[in-house]
Design an enzyme around this catalytic site. Structure first.
Site, PDB file in Angstrom:
ATOM      1  N   LYS A 100      -0.519   4.816   4.549  1.00 12.39           N
ATOM      2  CA  LYS A 100      -1.459   3.894   5.212  1.00 12.39           C
ATOM      3  C   LYS A 100      -1.008   3.635   6.647  1.00 12.39           C
ATOM      4  O   LYS A 100       0.144   3.318   6.890  1.00 12.39           O
ATOM      5  CB  LYS A 100      -1.566   2.571   4.444  1.00 12.39           C
ATOM      6  CG  LYS A 100      -2.580   1.622   5.061  1.00 12.39           C
ATOM      7  CD  LYS A 100      -2.934   0.459   4.167  1.00 12.39           C
ATOM      8  CE  LYS A 100      -3.834  -0.548   4.860  1.00 12.39           C
ATOM      9  NZ  LYS A 100      -5.150  -0.028   5.250  1.00 12.39           N
ATOM     10  N   HIS A 134       0.845  -1.203   0.000  1.00 15.23           N
ATOM     11  CA  HIS A 134       0.000   0.000   0.000  1.00 15.23           C
ATOM     12  C   HIS A 134       0.875   1.246   0.000  1.00 15.23           C
ATOM     13  O   HIS A 134       2.059   1.181   0.328  1.00 15.23           O
ATOM     14  CB  HIS A 134      -0.902   0.035   1.249  1.00 15.23           C
ATOM     15  CG  HIS A 134      -2.089  -0.875   1.150  1.00 15.23           C
ATOM     16  ND1 HIS A 134      -2.023  -2.219   1.469  1.00 15.23           N
ATOM     17  CD2 HIS A 134      -3.360  -0.644   0.750  1.00 15.23           C
ATOM     18  CE1 HIS A 134      -3.209  -2.764   1.281  1.00 15.23           C
ATOM     19  NE2 HIS A 134      -4.054  -1.833   0.840  1.00 15.23           N
TER      20      HIS A 134
HETATM   21  P1  NAD Z   1      -7.059   9.038   5.405  1.00 13.52           P
HETATM   22  O1  NAD Z   1      -6.044   9.110   6.503  1.00 13.52           O
HETATM   23  O2  NAD Z   1      -6.781   9.686   4.090  1.00 13.52           O
HETATM   24  O3  NAD Z   1      -8.461   9.631   5.920  1.00 13.52           O
HETATM   25  C1  NAD Z   1      -8.994   9.396   7.191  1.00 13.52           C
HETATM   26  C2  NAD Z   1      -9.818  10.618   7.593  1.00 13.52           C
HETATM   27  O4  NAD Z   1     -10.463  10.328   8.825  1.00 13.52           O
HETATM   28  C3  NAD Z   1      -8.953  11.877   7.818  1.00 13.52           C
HETATM   29  O5  NAD Z   1      -9.538  12.992   7.170  1.00 13.52           O
HETATM   30  C4  NAD Z   1      -8.954  12.037   9.336  1.00 13.52           C
HETATM   31  O6  NAD Z   1      -8.853  13.396   9.748  1.00 13.52           O
HETATM   32  C5  NAD Z   1     -10.314  11.445   9.690  1.00 13.52           C
HETATM   33  N1  NAD Z   1     -10.396  10.990  11.077  1.00 13.52           N
HETATM   34  C6  NAD Z   1      -9.408  10.481  11.864  1.00 13.52           C
HETATM   35  N2  NAD Z   1      -9.902  10.218  13.091  1.00 13.52           N
HETATM   36  C7  NAD Z   1     -11.212  10.587  13.075  1.00 13.52           C
HETATM   37  C8  NAD Z   1     -12.248  10.576  14.049  1.00 13.52           C
HETATM   38  N3  NAD Z   1     -12.015  10.150  15.302  1.00 13.52           N
HETATM   39  N4  NAD Z   1     -13.489  10.999  13.684  1.00 13.52           N
HETATM   40  C9  NAD Z   1     -13.731  11.441  12.430  1.00 13.52           C
HETATM   41  N5  NAD Z   1     -12.772  11.505  11.465  1.00 13.52           N
HETATM   42  C10 NAD Z   1     -11.531  11.066  11.784  1.00 13.52           C
HETATM   43  O7  NAD Z   1      -7.347   7.473   5.228  1.00 13.52           O
HETATM   44  P2  NAD Z   1      -8.067   6.746   3.994  1.00 13.52           P
HETATM   45  O8  NAD Z   1      -7.024   6.265   3.048  1.00 13.52           O
HETATM   46  O9  NAD Z   1      -9.217   7.566   3.514  1.00 13.52           O
HETATM   47  O10 NAD Z   1      -8.612   5.442   4.740  1.00 13.52           O
HETATM   48  C11 NAD Z   1      -9.511   5.540   5.829  1.00 13.52           C
HETATM   49  C12 NAD Z   1      -9.756   4.155   6.422  1.00 13.52           C
HETATM   50  O11 NAD Z   1     -10.422   3.330   5.450  1.00 13.52           O
HETATM   51  C13 NAD Z   1      -8.462   3.402   6.784  1.00 13.52           C
HETATM   52  O12 NAD Z   1      -8.701   2.634   7.948  1.00 13.52           O
HETATM   53  C14 NAD Z   1      -8.228   2.483   5.589  1.00 13.52           C
HETATM   54  O13 NAD Z   1      -7.497   1.334   5.895  1.00 13.52           O
HETATM   55  C15 NAD Z   1      -9.674   2.125   5.251  1.00 13.52           C
HETATM   56  N6  NAD Z   1      -9.910   1.693   3.861  1.00 13.52           N
HETATM   57  C16 NAD Z   1     -10.793   0.684   3.710  1.00 13.52           C
HETATM   58  C17 NAD Z   1     -11.151   0.252   2.458  1.00 13.52           C
HETATM   59  C18 NAD Z   1     -12.205  -0.812   2.317  1.00 13.52           C
HETATM   60  O14 NAD Z   1     -12.536  -1.217   1.193  1.00 13.52           O
HETATM   61  N7  NAD Z   1     -12.782  -1.286   3.432  1.00 13.52           N
HETATM   62  C19 NAD Z   1     -10.567   0.830   1.327  1.00 13.52           C
HETATM   63  C20 NAD Z   1      -9.645   1.878   1.513  1.00 13.52           C
HETATM   64  C21 NAD Z   1      -9.338   2.311   2.801  1.00 13.52           C
END
Ligand code: NAD
Length: 227
Positions: free
Chosen positions: A138, A134
């Site tokens: 991440k 990744h």
């Molecule tokens: P990212 O870091 O770009 O975004 C996360 C966002 O959440 C940020 O804007 C952050 O400020 C916010 N955040 C952090 N803590 C928070 C809280 N307590 N309350 C509200 N908002 C909060 O990450 P990303 O790449 O967008 O990924 C987010 C999550 O989704 C990760 O855990 C990633 O592994 C997961 N993900 C899952 C899938 C899937 O298919 N299930 C796919 C991609 C990413």
């Protein structure tokens, strides 16, 4: 047709922005509220049909509390939860409908099914390994998808030992997962490569539409896809 009203949690992140963009092009979904770090989730949950979470594992207790209070459906895409946080999700699933999926892409859900079949066919004489790559931002490792693949392999082989897993963090890789089956004189690899976050966003919106009228329970993307 009445639009499904969505609260998006983690709206300022990579996945959050991808979902906002995709939803603006979908006629049946409306993002009515957005939360990110520091925003109160409970009040925002009052006027939606379903909340979609792509934020951070530490947000889950507040999300579950708010969902239980307002009897709201949840789609949880965030990964990296601790055992206690997973327990909170399982407990909430007894009272509200939840889709909880480590990966919302259709291709990866096919990879899950193919990994199960391959493990059953190839049995113990093949060593197994998971390799996931990744982007460098991440936060959790191994990925939630790699953990799901490990669970599938353990279940198919009826073993408790951990499956060797390599996590690589480099560049801007959206997500790659390979399951290696290495046997005497032959080797098989099943690989999925994501090149766009839109596949996860599309799956999450599909899950949101699917979950709104379901009874309480903890559902997977396999349930949403009818696999
Ligand atoms: P990212 O870091 O770009 O975004 C996360 C966002 O959440 C940020 O804007 C952050 O400020 C916010 N955040 C952090 N803590 C928070 C809280 N307590 N309350 C509200 N908002 C909060 O990450 P990303 O790449 O967008 O990924 C987010 C999550 O989704 C990760 O855990 C990633 O592994 C997961 N993900 C899952 C899938 C899937 O298919 N299930 C796919 C991609 C990413």
């Amino acid at each position: 047709m009445k639009k499904i009203r969505v609260l998006l949690i983690g709206a300022a992140g990579r996945m959050g922005k991808t979902i906002v963009d995709l939803a603006s092009r979908e006629s049946n979904i409306e993002i009515v509220a957005q939360c990110d770090l520091g925003d109160a989730i409970e009040p925002a949950m009052k006027n939606c049909d379903v909340a979609i979470d792509f934020s951070h594992a530490d947000a889950i207790e507040e999300i579950c509390r708010a969902a239980l209070q307002d009897r709201q459906s949840l789609v949880i895409g965030t990964t990296g939860h601790s055992p206690a946080q997973r327990e909170a999700i399982e407990k909430a699933g007894q009272s509200v409908p939840i889709v909880f999926a480590s990966n919302f892409s259709i291709g990866v859900n096919a990879l899950f099914a193919l990994t199960h079949s391959a493990a059953e066919i190839l049995r113990d004489e093949f060593d197994v390994e998971i390799i996931e790559t990744h982007h460098r931002m991440k936060k959790d490792a191994p990925s939630g998808t790699a953990k799901t693949l490990a669970e599938i392999l353990k279940k198919a082989r009826k073993i408790d030992n951990e499956i060797p897993t390599r996590s690589i963090r480099e560049g801007d890789v959206v997500g790659e997962h390979t399951v290696v089956f290495a046997g005497p004189g032959e080797r098989m690899e099943l690989t999925h490569r994501a090149s766009s976050r839109e596949i996860f966003a599309r799956g999450a919106l599909r899950a949101a539409e699917w979950i709104v009228d379901k009874p309480p329970g903890l559902y997977s993307m396999q349930d949403v896809l009818g696999l």
